[in-house]
Design an enzyme around this catalytic site. Structure first.
Site, PDB file in Angstrom:
ATOM      1  N   LYS A 129       0.870  -1.172   0.000  1.00 41.25           N
ATOM      2  CA  LYS A 129       0.000   0.000   0.000  1.00 41.25           C
ATOM      3  C   LYS A 129       0.906   1.221   0.000  1.00 41.25           C
ATOM      4  O   LYS A 129       1.940   1.229   0.647  1.00 41.25           O
ATOM      5  CB  LYS A 129      -0.877  -0.014   1.265  1.00 41.25           C
ATOM      6  CG  LYS A 129      -1.682   1.244   1.438  1.00 41.25           C
ATOM      7  CD  LYS A 129      -2.961   1.027   2.230  1.00 41.25           C
ATOM      8  CE  LYS A 129      -3.880   2.236   2.072  1.00 41.25           C
ATOM      9  NZ  LYS A 129      -4.302   2.434   0.657  1.00 41.25           N
ATOM     10  N   GLU A 167      13.281  -0.422   5.605  1.00 39.99           N
ATOM     11  CA  GLU A 167      14.501  -1.165   5.273  1.00 39.99           C
ATOM     12  C   GLU A 167      15.396  -1.191   6.497  1.00 39.99           C
ATOM     13  O   GLU A 167      15.258  -0.367   7.391  1.00 39.99           O
ATOM     14  CB  GLU A 167      15.285  -0.457   4.148  1.00 39.99           C
ATOM     15  CG  GLU A 167      14.698  -0.632   2.763  1.00 39.99           C
ATOM     16  CD  GLU A 167      15.414   0.180   1.698  1.00 39.99           C
ATOM     17  OE1 GLU A 167      16.606   0.510   1.883  1.00 39.99           O
ATOM     18  OE2 GLU A 167      14.777   0.479   0.689  1.00 39.99           O
ATOM     19  N   ASN A 221      19.469  -0.892   7.324  1.00 37.84           N
ATOM     20  CA  ASN A 221      20.804  -0.613   6.800  1.00 37.84           C
ATOM     21  C   ASN A 221      21.832  -1.245   7.727  1.00 37.84           C
ATOM     22  O   ASN A 221      21.855  -0.962   8.921  1.00 37.84           O
ATOM     23  CB  ASN A 221      21.049   0.890   6.718  1.00 37.84           C
ATOM     24  CG  ASN A 221      20.032   1.566   5.824  1.00 37.84           C
ATOM     25  OD1 ASN A 221      19.673   1.051   4.777  1.00 37.84           O
ATOM     26  ND2 ASN A 221      19.540   2.713   6.253  1.00 37.84           N
ATOM     27  N   ARG A 232      25.029  -0.924   8.101  1.00 38.65           N
ATOM     28  CA  ARG A 232      26.312  -0.203   8.059  1.00 38.65           C
ATOM     29  C   ARG A 232      26.256   1.009   8.986  1.00 38.65           C
ATOM     30  O   ARG A 232      25.180   1.341   9.505  1.00 38.65           O
ATOM     31  CB  ARG A 232      26.543   0.301   6.631  1.00 38.65           C
ATOM     32  CG  ARG A 232      25.397   1.201   6.191  1.00 38.65           C
ATOM     33  CD  ARG A 232      25.618   1.927   4.889  1.00 38.65           C
ATOM     34  NE  ARG A 232      24.623   2.971   4.701  1.00 38.65           N
ATOM     35  CZ  ARG A 232      23.420   2.803   4.165  1.00 38.65           C
ATOM     36  NH1 ARG A 232      23.035   1.628   3.733  1.00 38.65           N
ATOM     37  NH2 ARG A 232      22.586   3.826   4.070  1.00 38.65           N
ATOM     38  N   VAL A 253      25.956   7.800   6.834  1.00 41.73           N
ATOM     39  CA  VAL A 253      26.494   9.149   6.638  1.00 41.73           C
ATOM     40  C   VAL A 253      26.103  10.043   7.819  1.00 41.73           C
ATOM     41  O   VAL A 253      26.929  10.771   8.377  1.00 41.73           O
ATOM     42  CB  VAL A 253      25.954   9.765   5.322  1.00 41.73           C
ATOM     43  CG1 VAL A 253      26.435  11.206   5.154  1.00 41.73           C
ATOM     44  CG2 VAL A 253      26.351   8.932   4.112  1.00 41.73           C
ATOM     45  N   ARG A 256      24.396  18.293   4.572  1.00 40.90           N
ATOM     46  CA  ARG A 256      25.383  17.693   3.671  1.00 40.90           C
ATOM     47  C   ARG A 256      25.844  18.756   2.679  1.00 40.90           C
ATOM     48  O   ARG A 256      25.033  19.286   1.920  1.00 40.90           O
ATOM     49  CB  ARG A 256      24.787  16.514   2.915  1.00 40.90           C
ATOM     50  CG  ARG A 256      24.397  15.372   3.829  1.00 40.90           C
ATOM     51  CD  ARG A 256      24.207  14.110   3.035  1.00 40.90           C
ATOM     52  NE  ARG A 256      23.580  13.083   3.848  1.00 40.90           N
ATOM     53  CZ  ARG A 256      23.381  11.839   3.435  1.00 40.90           C
ATOM     54  NH1 ARG A 256      23.742  11.477   2.213  1.00 40.90           N
ATOM     55  NH2 ARG A 256      22.814  10.959   4.223  1.00 40.90           N
TER      56      ARG A 256
HETATM   57  C1  MV4 Z   1       7.343   3.835   0.360  1.00 44.85           C
HETATM   58  C2  MV4 Z   1       6.683   5.075   0.275  1.00 44.85           C
HETATM   59  C3  MV4 Z   1       5.340   5.096   0.504  1.00 44.85           C
HETATM   60  N1  MV4 Z   1       4.678   3.957   0.754  1.00 44.85           N
HETATM   61  N2  MV4 Z   1       6.635   2.728   0.623  1.00 44.85           N
HETATM   62  C4  MV4 Z   1      11.666   5.406  -0.974  1.00 44.85           C
HETATM   63  C5  MV4 Z   1      12.979   4.786  -0.749  1.00 44.85           C
HETATM   64  C6  MV4 Z   1      12.723   3.373  -0.479  1.00 44.85           C
HETATM   65  N3  MV4 Z   1      13.639   2.881   0.487  1.00 44.85           N
HETATM   66  C7  MV4 Z   1      11.320   3.335   0.008  1.00 44.85           C
HETATM   67  N4  MV4 Z   1      10.719   4.580  -0.341  1.00 44.85           N
HETATM   68  C8  MV4 Z   1       9.392   4.811  -0.139  1.00 44.85           C
HETATM   69  N5  MV4 Z   1       8.656   3.718   0.166  1.00 44.85           N
HETATM   70  C9  MV4 Z   1       5.336   2.801   0.807  1.00 44.85           C
HETATM   71  N6  MV4 Z   1       4.648   1.677   1.061  1.00 44.85           N
HETATM   72  C10 MV4 Z   1       7.438   6.216   0.006  1.00 44.85           C
HETATM   73  C11 MV4 Z   1       8.795   6.084  -0.230  1.00 44.85           C
HETATM   74  C12 MV4 Z   1       9.477   7.310  -0.538  1.00 44.85           C
HETATM   75  C13 MV4 Z   1      10.425   7.858   0.331  1.00 44.85           C
HETATM   76  C14 MV4 Z   1      10.778   7.239   1.519  1.00 44.85           C
HETATM   77  C15 MV4 Z   1      11.717   7.791   2.357  1.00 44.85           C
HETATM   78  C16 MV4 Z   1      12.294   8.983   2.025  1.00 44.85           C
HETATM   79  C17 MV4 Z   1      11.977   9.632   0.858  1.00 44.85           C
HETATM   80  C18 MV4 Z   1      11.043   9.077  -0.006  1.00 44.85           C
HETATM   81  C19 MV4 Z   1      10.727   9.733  -1.176  1.00 44.85           C
HETATM   82  C20 MV4 Z   1       9.814   9.194  -2.007  1.00 44.85           C
HETATM   83  C21 MV4 Z   1       9.203   7.981  -1.694  1.00 44.85           C
END
Ligand code: MV4
Length: 448
Positions: free
Chosen positions: A201, A288, A290, A292, A295, A338
Site C-alpha cells: 500500500k 529497510e 541498513n 552499516r 552518513v 550535507r
Molecule cells: C514507500 C513510500 C510510501 N509507501 N513505501 C523510498 C525509498 C525506499 N527505500 C522506500 N521509499 C518509499 N517507500 C510505501 N509503502 C514512500 C517512499 C518514498 C520515500 C521514503 C523515504 C524517504 C523519501 C522518499 C521519497 C519518495 C518515496
C-alpha cells in the site's frame, strides 16, 4: 583483539574511521585509487596502499585487491564505511574466510537485509509493523491486481533487490497497473540484475524516521533514538536531525523497543539502522534495515554523547557494549547539512574541481567532518559529498541558530556547493516549524 584495521573506503568516512582507530590505539591502513593520492585519509593513516585506477570498479569496489592489501599489510579487520562494499555479503564472506574481521554484521544478515521482501517478512515475524502488501515477491501481474482489490489504490511496486528508491513505481489505478509493473521490472533488471518485485500500500507523504541501533556479540542491543531524514531530493538526504520534532518520548520508546526486537530476531551485530515510514496519523512501518554505519551518524553521536565508530569497532572486536538502555540519554538537538560539490541551481549537477579557498566554521556546538582542504582537487569519479556540517544546541532553536551562522562562516571557493541551498532552506517557515515530510523538497522552489 583488533590491532590493525584496513579502511576499504575514501573521503570523510575513511577519516572518521581513522580518528576512531587512533583513539582506540588501533593501527590503520588506507587504500586508495590513483585519483585519491592527495586525499587526507591517505595522509592520516599509518600506512597507505594504492589499489588501482580512479574508477571505483578498479579500486574501492575491487574485492581481491582490497583483500590483497589487507594481507600484505597484516591487517586483522576491514572497515567498509558506507557505500562501496559496505553491504556486499560476498565481500563480508571473503573477509571472514581470509581471517579478516569484517566490521559489520554477519554476511548472512547482510544478505537477508539486502533482499527487501525477505527482510520485511523476517522483521514482521519479530513483531515489527510492516506496510500491508504482498507476502514476498509477486509471481505475476494477475497476482498483483488481485492483491490490490483487497488493499486499494494507490499501491507501490518495489524491487526486491532495490533500496534507496530505485526500481519503484506508484500505481494509482488498474489501467496503469500492467505498464507500471513492466517498467518497474525492467528498471529493476537493469539496475540490480533482478526483476523481482513486491507490492505495498502506498503511504502518502510519510516522514522518513530511522532508529540507530548498536549490538554486541553477547546479545546486548540498544537503540540511540531516531534521526529525521525527510529532507531528501531524489532519495539523496540533504538534512538530517535528531531528535525529530514529531517523535514524542513515548513514540521514541515504542519505535526503539520494536527496532531492538527486530535486531535481536535476526541476530544483529554492530551498528545498524532500521528505517521507518511514519504516517500522518502516527503509525509507523518498517521500510529497510541498513547494515552499516550511516552518513548521518554524527547527529546521533552529538545528542547521545557516544562515539558510534568506536562502539562499532569495540563490539566487532568482541567487547561488550558496556552500557545499557538506561545509560542512553538524549540531551539537546543536532542538525546535519550535507555540503556537496554540486550546482544546486542547475539540478544539483556535480561540480568537481579544485577548491581554491576553504574556511571551516567553528565555535560552540559546531562539528565539521570533511576530507577537503584548500587546493584539494575533488575528483569527478565519486560522490559529491565534501563536508558534513553538524550543529549541536541545547534545543532545536539553538541548533538552527548555530547552523545559520556556521553556514555563513563556511567559505568554499572554486567549486559550487550546496551551502547557499541550505542557507535558504533552513530559513523557510516550514523547516523552522518542523512542518515537512519526504515530499517537501519537491513541493517548494528555493530558486525564486
Ligand atoms: C514507500 C513510500 C510510501 N509507501 N513505501 C523510498 C525509498 C525506499 N527505500 C522506500 N521509499 C518509499 N517507500 C510505501 N509503502 C514512500 C517512499 C518514498 C520515500 C521514503 C523515504 C524517504 C523519501 C522518499 C521519497 C519518495 C518515496
Amino acid at each position: 583483539m583488533i590491532k590493525k584495521i584496513l579502511i576499504a573506503n575514501r573521503s570523510e568516512i575513511a577519516l572518521r574511521i581513522i580518528r576512531a582507530c587512533k583513539e582506540l590505539g588501533i593501527k590503520t591502513v588506507a587504500v586508495h585509487s590513483e585519483a585519491d593520492t592527495d586525499s587526507l585519509h591517505v595522509r592520516f593513516a599509518d600506512e597507505a596502499i594504492c589499489i588501482g585506477p580512479a574508477q571505483s570498479s578498479e579500486s574501492y569496489l575491487n574485492t581481491l585487491r582490497i583483500l590483497a592489501a589487507a594481507e600484505v599489510s597484516g591487517a586483522d579487520a576491514i572497515h567498509p564505511g558506507y557505500g562501496f562494499l559496505a553491504e556486499n555479503p560476498e565481500f563480508a564472506d571473503m573477509c571472514n574466510s581470509s581471517n579478516m574481521k569484517f566490521i559489520g554484521p554477519s554476511a548472512n544478515v547482510i544478505r537477508k537485509m539486502g533482499n527487501k521482501s525477505e527482510a520485511k517478512a523476517l522483521i514482521k515475524k519479530a513483531g515489527v509493523p510492516v506496510v500491508p502488501g504482498s507476502e514476498g515477491i509477486l509471481k505475476s501481474i494477475e497476482e498483483g491486481k488481485e492483491l490490490v482489490e483487497g488493499i486499494g489504490f494507490p499501491v507501490i511496486l518495489k524491487a526486491v533487490s532495490g533500496g534507496g528508491g530505485r526500481g519503484m513505481r506508484v500505481v494509482n489505478s488498474m489501467e496503469e497497473f500492467e505498464m507500471n509493473y513492466q517498467m518497474a521490472q525492467a528498471e529493476a533488471q537493469g539496475a540490480f540484475g533482478d526483476p523481482d518485485l513486491y507490492l505495498e500500500k502506498y503511504i502518502k507523504n510519510p516522514r522518513h524516521i530511522e532508529i540507530q541501533l548498536m549490538a554486541d556479540q553477547h546479545g546486548n542491543v540498544v537503540y540511540l533514538g531516531e534521526r529525521e531524514c525527510s529532507i531528501q531530493r531524489r532519495h539523496q538526504k540533504l538534512i538530517e536531525e535528531s531528535p525529530s520534532v514529531v517523535v514524542s518520548d513515548e513514540l521514541r520508546q515504542k519505535m526503539g523497543q520494536i527496532a531492538v526486537q527486530g535486531a535481536k530476531q535476526v541476530g544483529y551485530e554492530g551498528a545498524g539502522t532500521i528505517e521507518f515510514l511514519l504516517d500522518e496519523d502516527g503509525s509507523f512501518y518498517f521500510m529497510e534495515m541498513n547494515t552499516r554505519i550511516q552518513v548521518e551518524h554524527p547527529v546521533t553521536e552529538m545528542v547521545y554523547n557516544r562515539d558510534l565508530l568506536k562502539d562499532q569497532i569495540r563490539v566487532a572486536a568482541g567487547e561488550k557494549l558496556g552500557y545499557t538502555q538506561e545509560d542512553v540519554k538524549l540531551v539537546g538537538h543536532a542538525i546535519e547539512c550535507r555540503i556537496n560539490a554540486e550546482d544546486w541551481e542547475r539540478n544539483f549537477m556535480p561540480n568537481p574541481g579544485e577548491i581554491k579557498s576553504f574556511h571551516v566554521p567553528g565555535g560552540p556546538g559546531i562539528r565539521v567532518d570533511t576530507h577537503a582542504y584548500e587546493r584539494y582537487h575533488i575528483p569527478p569519479f565519486y560522490d559529491s559529498l565534501i563536508a558534513k556540517l553538524i550543529a549541536y544546541g541545547k534545543n532545536r532553536d539553538e541548533s538552527i541558530a548555530r547552523l545559520n551562522r556556521a553556514l555563513e562562516e563556511f567559505i568554499i571557493e572554486g567549486v559550487k556547493t550546496t551551502i547557499p541551498f541550505h542557507q535558504r532552506l533552513i530559513k523557510r517557515a516550514e523547516f523552522i516549524e518542523g512542518n515537512f515530510d519526504t515530499g517537501f523538497l519537491d513541493r517548494i522552489n528555493l530558486l525564486e
